[in-house]
Scaffold this active site. Structure first.
Site, PDB file in Angstrom:
ATOM      1  N   LYS B 156     -10.745  36.498 -63.966  1.00  0.00           N
ATOM      2  CA  LYS B 156     -10.165  36.335 -65.293  1.00  0.00           C
ATOM      3  C   LYS B 156      -9.450  37.641 -65.603  1.00  0.00           C
ATOM      4  O   LYS B 156     -10.064  38.712 -65.609  1.00  0.00           O
ATOM      5  CB  LYS B 156     -11.277  36.053 -66.310  1.00  0.00           C
ATOM      6  N   SER B 226      -7.167  33.285 -63.535  1.00  0.00           N
ATOM      7  CA  SER B 226      -6.729  32.772 -64.832  1.00  0.00           C
ATOM      8  C   SER B 226      -6.484  33.949 -65.752  1.00  0.00           C
ATOM      9  O   SER B 226      -7.318  34.845 -65.839  1.00  0.00           O
ATOM     10  CB  SER B 226      -7.813  31.896 -65.463  1.00  0.00           C
TER      11      SER B 226
END
Lengths: 362, 362, 362, 362
Positions: B156, B226
């Site tokens: 992330k 992401s």
């Protein structure tokens, strides 16, 4: 004897008819033999999908260079909008040519149209009966003897517009719905029940008893219906197997029970002579001439016990989601995206599922 | 010895943490053992996807009822927006518990985070190196000995906002892009190259030479990245096989070369002991604990030689199309839609394809 | 005597409550005095708008730091999704504080809630009557003597979900519609008729006779109703003029006959002391405390004799178009976009139009 | 002497040319006199807007019934997609007819086209200079003496496609961008700078120094540019005032500084003889023959000090928001939605604003 041909041609834009023009120029495609043209175009497949109209205009302009306008007007041009996910824009041109001889059975193609419907007949018993009659006519025209030999019935059916609703009301008639978008579903549903009626898939009594659009347990396993603003009658194209036709093409069908239900299609591939365990080998892409499927989200909001969100998405239409899903499922099986996956499957297969027809060379 | 657990729990809304609360109440889930939570939520997966924030807020509120806030803050909460087509909103909770004994190897889970990056370091060599270092730390924490035992690395990573760009410019630094949406891709790409660097998937020299986002021939086969607005460092979760872990869970991975490339995943299923010829039997749905995949449209605009329209659709984002496609392809294989399919696969698998990791009980 | 305060605060994200926190810290805003909070958030304003839930969660979390949870639960938090075009995300916080003295009349604020409705009561006479009763209670609480002194009634009303429909059917009751999206309109419409009933805007007999959602010629000129999934009762906030309140704030209202009908709003500005010929001068932006409007496309598909395409757009919801339109029309008049323009105006103003309330300092 | 005519005709669909056909049949419209046709069509105005192609095909088919194909090919057919909010689909047909006598000045119309551009010239100095030259030619053709008499320049300019980029690269040339969507903006920007160059709005030196698309402080106050896939040259239509033309029509223009900046347009209405304090009276709708405006969201993300969310919406394109906004602002002023509001205003007015031209009968 006659022989059917299926041409699958990619399109680089909705109005890209160059591949058809080239095939005509090469005499691979004979304009006078065309029975129908199906097209996947890249619009949203919903109310404001202008890719369909653009494709139809380009196609008509091309065909009018080769055929009298009234002959062109007789050819069903069925544009299905929406190439979501892995789906590829393409044309499917169906031809019927006289054959010098040969043996059957083989793929047979027939067409017919209903009389023009009044607005108040759309989505109602009148439409069901008119479509049923046209299916029988098209079967006869295609010399398909048995209902069980029919594997795909494409219906292009009318819808209600504000203007047509007003016309009905001026004439003192109530219409099936005041919602123009909803009328597309009602018309598709009535057309599908007409197919089921003609083929004896459902007892006539149950068809009349059930309100159209109401009892989703009543469905045809071979109907594929699309509503369009450009017609007031119903155009019917019947595909099946007939001993009066020859050539290598065969057609068979399956019914997907839901969007992930790929196994019945795998079974059909097997019956058509493909090795279906994994994905089709690229060498087989040409032999499998066409894949024709309907897709829709289940109304329950669930798929294999899990929640789906297709019906709650106010940004992307539910039919767009459903086409992307079924395009992925079938593309994973056959290995490419030139699949005629169409949305809106009322009474066409069970809720959340739909019929799938496959055409392949022996 | 340690043992990893994977809980796959359906969600009826982005903030539906009731299934987690129930699992905690039943002592099936131990809050203190949670290493990371992944979630598929039903937003658009793009800039204005508020389903991710809503899910994170609900999850944090729940966890804070059971753990000190600083412990909660350490848990990577990776929400991936977009459940197009047949995909189902769900949570994947990863736990690591001490094991009294047992034999390995088994699924191992480790996590680490990079230092906070300055805005001008995002999408650049500094991010690549920081992520590489964090991957090595997470591997060590998970006691995974060999790079080849790593099968999935979730990162992330941060993105650029107007405010961060202004801060960089005030400090006299140029940022990698002035386009905030584009910064998501650059950050994902740099994070993926960091994974490739740590695992020796690519020669370091080629990584530095290639401009990030430039040469798509350079990619990691296990990275899944992401970008999120809510962090300024990078959170890394490494999943692999380790002899220091026990229990029935195994992990393996494949790389899809394009959106229809299902056969490598079928092969991985076979290696994990499933009969992969057709669709997985429903009885196997639980044994296959998790499917983690990346999806993207190919930049060439073509898929298996046919045109796709994902990049030309100004109404529906390309990543939405790609997730729907891969969700259909993988769902046709495994038979349900609780699949962690995430979009935006820069340097994560080849252009148009992506890594797929599978976790299953032996 | 009491005094009402209106705080208009911009938001940098749906969960950006920092401006409220700052106002509380500065003692400009007294949590215990809050009567209601309205918010424009940047989602799509339709079914899958998670910006509303995210805003509500953040707001509740903030307020719970200052007030007991049961007091927070009593405060209507009305989030309206959709900041299309020039509309700006913002909060409107309504306060009522005791006043040491002063003269009236001035802006008065009252609130009330109905009992919890059964699912089969939504969109039906039971809801109309319950809302009417709550409006009278809120008027009394606000000490507004005459119906003609009421200028704005915000109702947050429930909707039908699949679960609630099932509950009703299990109990043997038919619900007003099986379509959850449609239930939002029916609930808004019934709530608006409840307002009209309480204020004597329509003869009771005509209200009962007209099917809800049917005769759009019946409407309230001050109702503004939003349906939300998070409640089963109806929350009512009444704004009007009262001699029991003091301070500089005044409220008045207009009814737009269609989306371009700006002149009645200009007239209201004039009555509130603004020079309304051209656009409001920026110096007046603060003095005009709030603009509250409803927007919708006309069902006829026509606007001032020209065709509009809002109802035919399957990519962008009709309410999104309507908010953008009315935001432009009103923003052109007042010169900025912090306008509470809300979509879905069934029985709230005439078809295609809607009520507009203005609050300004004298 | 010549006389210009402007016909504003509503369309019931993108391919509804019936109003033009009727006007031709009535001899109100003379095909041979048509200089250009502008159309607002109801697509998304973005890459996959097929309403433009459908409109163009229908228009061309109609005109070819009345004129030789090569004359039709010379007529600029400028379709602008997007009728968001209150905007109405309509056609604007510009005619130039010989006049037996009369006095000037009056509205004058001229047209010209550039040579075909190579792909690597698009968005570059070559395009700027070619457009500048064409503007001068069109001015001469329209007998407009002074640059200050030019009030509107419509340019239809080319864009880069994957095929054109490949062609450039094969020839060893770098193109301005590899992103086809971005090439639309670069082409519009270069065309606008060409207009500014021809009219002396900006010093030539500053135009060359500033990278196109870079310094948004450089702009034309009369340019309106649309990129289209269907041409490789640039079509230019110049509208202004000339003593060589007669008749009642006048043209004037304003520049909106931002989306809410309606006052300059009100001023222009006043100069054209309208009473501009409130909304235009319906009786004046015909006298105001055309409103032509450009719209765009400001890149700063702010409008009048408040945040706008047009650039963060991944579901609805920013140009769609901007058209809806400006359509509302201008429609609130003139009282209807037959406004030619077009999106994408690079170097056409200041960032977030745009030029507005008004044509009215004296």
């Amino acid at each position: 004897m006659r022989q059917a041909f299926v041409h699958r041609l990619g399109a680089s834009a909705p109005d890209d008819v160059a591949p058809l023009a080239a095939a005509i120029a090469d005499r691979r495609l004979l304009p006078a033999a065309i029975v129908a043209v199906l097209g996947k175009t890249e619009g949203n497949g919903c109310v404001n999908d202008f890719s369909r109209g653009l494709a139809t205009a380009a196609l008509r302009r091309l065909l009018e260079q080769h055929l009298p306008a009234d002959m062109v007007a007789e050819i069903p041009l069925v544009m299905s909008g929406g190439t979501e996910g892995g789906l590829a824009p393409h044309w499917l041109v169906l031809e019927a040519r006289p054959a010098a001889g040969g043996v059957g059975p083989a793929l047979a193609v027939g067409r017919a149209r209903t009389p023009r419907l009044e607005p108040w007949e759309i989505g109602r018993r009148e439409q069901i009966e008119a479509v049923a009659e046209a299916v029988r006519t098209a079967m006869a025209q295609a010399e398909i003897a048995e209902s069980s030999d029919v594997h795909y019935v494409q219906v292009k059916c009318p819808l209600l517009t504000a203007e047509r609703i007003a016309r009905a009301q001026d004439a003192g008639h109530a219409v099936a719905t005041l919602d123009t978008l909803k009328s597309m579903g009602l018309s598709r549903g009535a057309a599908a029940l007409g197919v089921a009626c003609a083929l004896g898939e459902l007892p006539r009594q149950r068809i009349w008893e059930a309100a159209v659009g109401g009892d989703l347990a009543l469905w045809s396993s071979v109907a594929s219906c699309s509503a369009g603003i450009e017609l007031e009658d119903n155009e019917v194209v019947v595909l099946g197997m007939s001993h009066a036709w020859t050539g290598p093409l065969r057609i068979d069908h399956a019914v997907m029970a839901d969007g992930f239900d790929v196994e019945p299609v795998r079974g059909t591939l097997g019956r058509l002579g493909f090795a279906p365990n994994g994905q089709l080998h690229p060498d087989e892409h040409q032999r499998l001439a066409a894949v024709l499927a309907k897709a829709e989200p289940s109304r329950s909001g669930r798929l294999r016990g899990c929640r789906h969100t297709m019906l709650d998405d106010s940004d992307v239409g539910a039919t767009r989601h459903a086409r992307a899903l079924v395009g992925g499922v079938l593309g994973g099986l056959v290995g490419h995206g030139e699949l005629f996956v169409s949305g809106g499957a009322e009474h066409q297969g069970p809720d959340g599922g739909g019929p799938v027809a496959l055409i392949a060379a022996a």
